[in-house]
Write a protein that holds these residues in place. Structure first.
Motif, PDB file in Angstrom:
ATOM      1  N   VAL A  25       0.836  -1.201   0.000  1.00  0.00           N
ATOM      2  CA  VAL A  25       0.000   0.000   0.000  1.00  0.00           C
ATOM      3  C   VAL A  25       0.874   1.256   0.000  1.00  0.00           C
ATOM      4  N   LEU A  26       1.939   1.242   0.797  1.00  0.00           N
ATOM      5  CA  LEU A  26       2.834   2.393   0.837  1.00  0.00           C
ATOM      6  C   LEU A  26       3.509   2.624  -0.508  1.00  0.00           C
ATOM      7  N   LEU A  27       3.886   1.543  -1.186  1.00  0.00           N
ATOM      8  CA  LEU A  27       4.490   1.683  -2.516  1.00  0.00           C
ATOM      9  C   LEU A  27       3.494   2.278  -3.510  1.00  0.00           C
ATOM     10  N   LEU A  28       2.238   1.842  -3.431  1.00  0.00           N
ATOM     11  CA  LEU A  28       1.214   2.390  -4.319  1.00  0.00           C
ATOM     12  C   LEU A  28       1.030   3.887  -4.072  1.00  0.00           C
ATOM     13  N   ILE A  29       0.918   4.264  -2.799  1.00  0.00           N
ATOM     14  CA  ILE A  29       0.784   5.685  -2.460  1.00  0.00           C
ATOM     15  C   ILE A  29       2.018   6.457  -2.917  1.00  0.00           C
ATOM     16  N   GLY A  30       3.194   5.843  -2.720  1.00  0.00           N
ATOM     17  CA  GLY A  30       4.432   6.487  -3.143  1.00  0.00           C
ATOM     18  C   GLY A  30       4.497   6.694  -4.644  1.00  0.00           C
ATOM     19  N   ASP A  31       3.997   5.729  -5.418  1.00  0.00           N
ATOM     20  CA  ASP A  31       3.992   5.876  -6.880  1.00  0.00           C
ATOM     21  C   ASP A  31       3.055   6.990  -7.324  1.00  0.00           C
ATOM     22  N   ILE A  32       1.874   7.069  -6.702  1.00  0.00           N
ATOM     23  CA  ILE A  32       0.929   8.135  -7.041  1.00  0.00           C
ATOM     24  C   ILE A  32       1.536   9.494  -6.730  1.00  0.00           C
ATOM     25  N   LEU A  33       2.116   9.609  -5.544  1.00  0.00           N
ATOM     26  CA  LEU A  33       2.773  10.861  -5.162  1.00  0.00           C
ATOM     27  C   LEU A  33       3.954  11.155  -6.083  1.00  0.00           C
ATOM     28  N   GLY A  34       4.717  10.104  -6.438  1.00  0.00           N
ATOM     29  CA  GLY A  34       5.886  10.290  -7.290  1.00  0.00           C
ATOM     30  C   GLY A  34       5.530  10.788  -8.672  1.00  0.00           C
ATOM     31  N   LEU A  35       4.430  10.279  -9.258  1.00  0.00           N
ATOM     32  CA  LEU A  35       4.033  10.751 -10.589  1.00  0.00           C
ATOM     33  C   LEU A  35       3.566  12.204 -10.525  1.00  0.00           C
ATOM     34  N   PHE A  36       2.860  12.556  -9.462  1.00  0.00           N
ATOM     35  CA  PHE A  36       2.440  13.951  -9.281  1.00  0.00           C
ATOM     36  C   PHE A  36       3.660  14.874  -9.182  1.00  0.00           C
ATOM     37  N   LEU A  37       4.630  14.489  -8.353  1.00  0.00           N
ATOM     38  CA  LEU A  37       5.833  15.307  -8.199  1.00  0.00           C
ATOM     39  C   LEU A  37       6.648  15.357  -9.492  1.00  0.00           C
ATOM     40  N   SER A  38       6.671  14.248 -10.216  1.00  0.00           N
ATOM     41  CA  SER A  38       7.435  14.201 -11.470  1.00  0.00           C
ATOM     42  C   SER A  38       6.858  15.158 -12.498  1.00  0.00           C
ATOM     43  N   PHE A  39       5.539  15.190 -12.635  1.00  0.00           N
ATOM     44  CA  PHE A  39       4.914  16.136 -13.562  1.00  0.00           C
ATOM     45  C   PHE A  39       5.129  17.574 -13.104  1.00  0.00           C
ATOM     46  N   THR A  40       4.996  17.813 -11.793  1.00  0.00           N
ATOM     47  CA  THR A  40       5.197  19.165 -11.267  1.00  0.00           C
ATOM     48  C   THR A  40       6.608  19.659 -11.561  1.00  0.00           C
ATOM     49  N   LEU A  41       7.601  18.823 -11.263  1.00  0.00           N
ATOM     50  CA  LEU A  41       8.988  19.205 -11.492  1.00  0.00           C
ATOM     51  C   LEU A  41       9.274  19.382 -12.982  1.00  0.00           C
ATOM     52  N   THR A  42       8.694  18.512 -13.809  1.00  0.00           N
ATOM     53  CA  THR A  42       8.901  18.601 -15.256  1.00  0.00           C
ATOM     54  C   THR A  42       8.309  19.892 -15.821  1.00  0.00           C
ATOM     55  N   PHE A  43       7.127  20.277 -15.358  1.00  0.00           N
ATOM     56  CA  PHE A  43       6.511  21.529 -15.819  1.00  0.00           C
ATOM     57  C   PHE A  43       7.375  22.721 -15.452  1.00  0.00           C
ATOM     58  N   TRP A  44       7.937  22.715 -14.239  1.00  0.00           N
ATOM     59  CA  TRP A  44       8.808  23.814 -13.828  1.00  0.00           C
ATOM     60  C   TRP A  44      10.055  23.879 -14.695  1.00  0.00           C
ATOM     61  N   ILE A  45      10.652  22.720 -14.957  1.00  0.00           N
ATOM     62  CA  ILE A  45      11.894  22.689 -15.729  1.00  0.00           C
ATOM     63  C   ILE A  45      11.661  23.093 -17.189  1.00  0.00           C
TER      64      ILE A  45
END
Length: 473
Positions: A25-45
């Motif tokens: 469950v923690l890995l699933l939550i981590g993946d969801i959070l990770g994709l959100f952060l990845s898009f956020t960081l990519t948009f900034w860059i």
């Protein structure tokens, strides 16, 4: 003395499999959070700080669903397991690469490139790299976390019966870490007990001393009655949060199976579960689901089945289908239908179990067996009411005769309808021996005892993974 065998663990002694479930469950939550952060960081860059990532955009949730589905099918939520020699971090890279390629092809074919920031140049690729790095590091951490907790598991076994010794052997085989303390009856011969550095053998008279410590669980397997004082000590352990098990219960809890050699008539008679065999409502509901899903599958998979029929015909002479006598509900025989995967006259010497590299299997046959496509004609058996989509695999009557003689409670697998796929098929690799049949029965008994819609859904998802990874036989 017992106190020389010490190990620092949590106060309540949580079971290892509970940690693993929480970890998934923690890995699933981590993946969801990770994709959100990845898009956020990519948009900034790529677009600058003045362009903010819009998490409400439905495109984000489409990408999220595709990546999570890929990671699930690649079995990356069990980070300490291997598939074909590859650990979870490597499977993350492969899964994300395939999903990213599929998304890129869809973007190109639909012509939506540049119409939304999500489809902008460089957004997907950079996000994919960041998210893959994030997911890989999550699995590396998860493996270390699992192993650290595995080293802290400790079980107290009361009694050294033949069944408890068999449980100890299975525990040591399945768990690389962890410790066992076996307390035997006074004057019992301990020479036949397992000699292992992870097993301490003491006397039941030491129970007051051991009961003061923390445990992952206690297994009661003694052949003699416990004294009132010993029973009271177990009660105190139970009230402190430590689970007390019989041997079948602990196998069911830890390994999701019920080895028939460890069962007893009294446990089967008084134990909970087995609702599918007795509950007419569950049977009718399962039959309704079977009919609905069978018709849907027949319509959706018809093009694939036509291609398979053509490939079989071109690959080797002989009929496209073949039928075979199998044992069904309540031991009644019926004919099962499959795509032919062997050469003609493959069993001119009589019934034989198929081997991993069986020379009787054709080139097309090897592929359709690996992907389980050869089982698709059994949809007709489901529509006729002879099989269910999910249940124990039906065995050949010739093999049943031998297996009934050698495996306790073997006939229990026929108190429900056999299935195209089942718990044994997704939890145990293909095998062709009495030993393999024994292991498969253990998973079949677990399914029969614990049947639920949720368990059926889990089997469906695991079957999809088996098909995509080619983990059939």
């Amino acid at each position: 003395m017992a106190m020389n065998f010490t190990l620092t663990i949590g106060k309540t002694g949580n079971k290892l499999h509970e940690f693993q479930n929480i970890l998934s469950v923690l890995l699933l939550i981590g993946d969801i959070l990770g994709l959100f952060l990845s898009f956020t960081l990519t948009f900034w860059i790529r677009l600058g700080l003045d362009r903010h990532f819009n998490a409400v955009n439905p495109i984000f949730y489409l990408f999220l669903a595709l990546f999570i589905a890929g990671l699930y099918l690649a079995d990356t939520y069990h980070p300490d397991t291997q598939i074909a020699g590859f650990r979870a971090p490597y499977r993350v890279v492969v899964s994300n690469g395939i999903v990213g390629s599929i998304i890129a092809v869809l973007i190109y074919l639909t012509g939506v490139w540049g119409q939304d920031p999500f489809f902008g140049r460089g957004i997907l690729l950079l996000c994919l790299l960041i998210f893959t790095f994030w997911s890989v590091m999550l699995r590396v951490w998860a493996v270390k976390w699992v192993r650290s907790h595995a080293q802290e598991t400790r079980w107290l076994i009361l009694g050294a019966t033949q069944k408890s010794i068999q449980f100890v052997k299975t525990f040591l085989d399945k768990n690389t870490w962890g410790r066992l303390v076996v307390l035997v009856e006074p004057q019992q011969d301990t020479e036949k007990l397992i000699k292992n550095s992870r097993v301490y053998v003491g006397s039941l008279n030491e129970l007051p001393e051991w009961s003061q410590q923390a445990w992952s669980g206690v297994v009661v397997a003694t052949s003699t009655d416990l004294s009132p004082l010993q029973t009271q000590q177990l009660m105190q352990l139970r009230l402190s949060g430590v689970s007390i098990y019989t041997i079948p219960d602990v196998c069911e809890t830890l390994w999701y199976k019920l080895p028939s050699s460890l069962l007893q008539d009294s446990w089967l008679a008084f134990g909970a579960g087995f609702n599918l065999a007795s509950d007419s409502i569950s049977q009718k509901f399962k039959r309704a689901v079977d009919l609905l899903m069978a018709w849907i599958l027949l319509v959706l998979l018809s093009p694939l089945m036509l291609l398979v029929m053509l490939a079989i015909k071109l690959d080797s002479p002989g009929p496209v289908f073949y039928s075979q006598l199998r044992t069904g509900l309540e031991g009644k025989p019926f004919k099962v239908y499959k795509f032919r995967s062997m050469y003609q006259d493959a069993e001119k010497r009589g019934a034989q179990w198929a081997n991993e590299r069986d020379p009787r299997i054709t080139r097309v046959g090897r592929f359709i067996r690996l992907t389980r496509i050869d089982e698709l004609p059994q949809i007709l058996n489901v529509l006729r009411g002879e099989m269910s989509l999910i249940g124990p695999r039906p065995e050949r009557p010739e093999f049943d005769v031998k297996l009934k003689q050698e495996i306790p409670y073997y006939d229990l697998r026929y108190v429900v309808k056999p299935g195209i796929t089942g718990w044994a098929q997704v939890m145990y690799p293909y095998g062709a021996s009495v030993e393999d049949a024994y292991e498969k029965l253990a998973y079949d008994l677990y399914y029969i005892k614990n049947y639920s819609l949720g368990l059926d859904l889990a089997i469906i998802f695991k079957t999809i993974r088996v098909v995509l990874l080619g983990k059939g036989r």
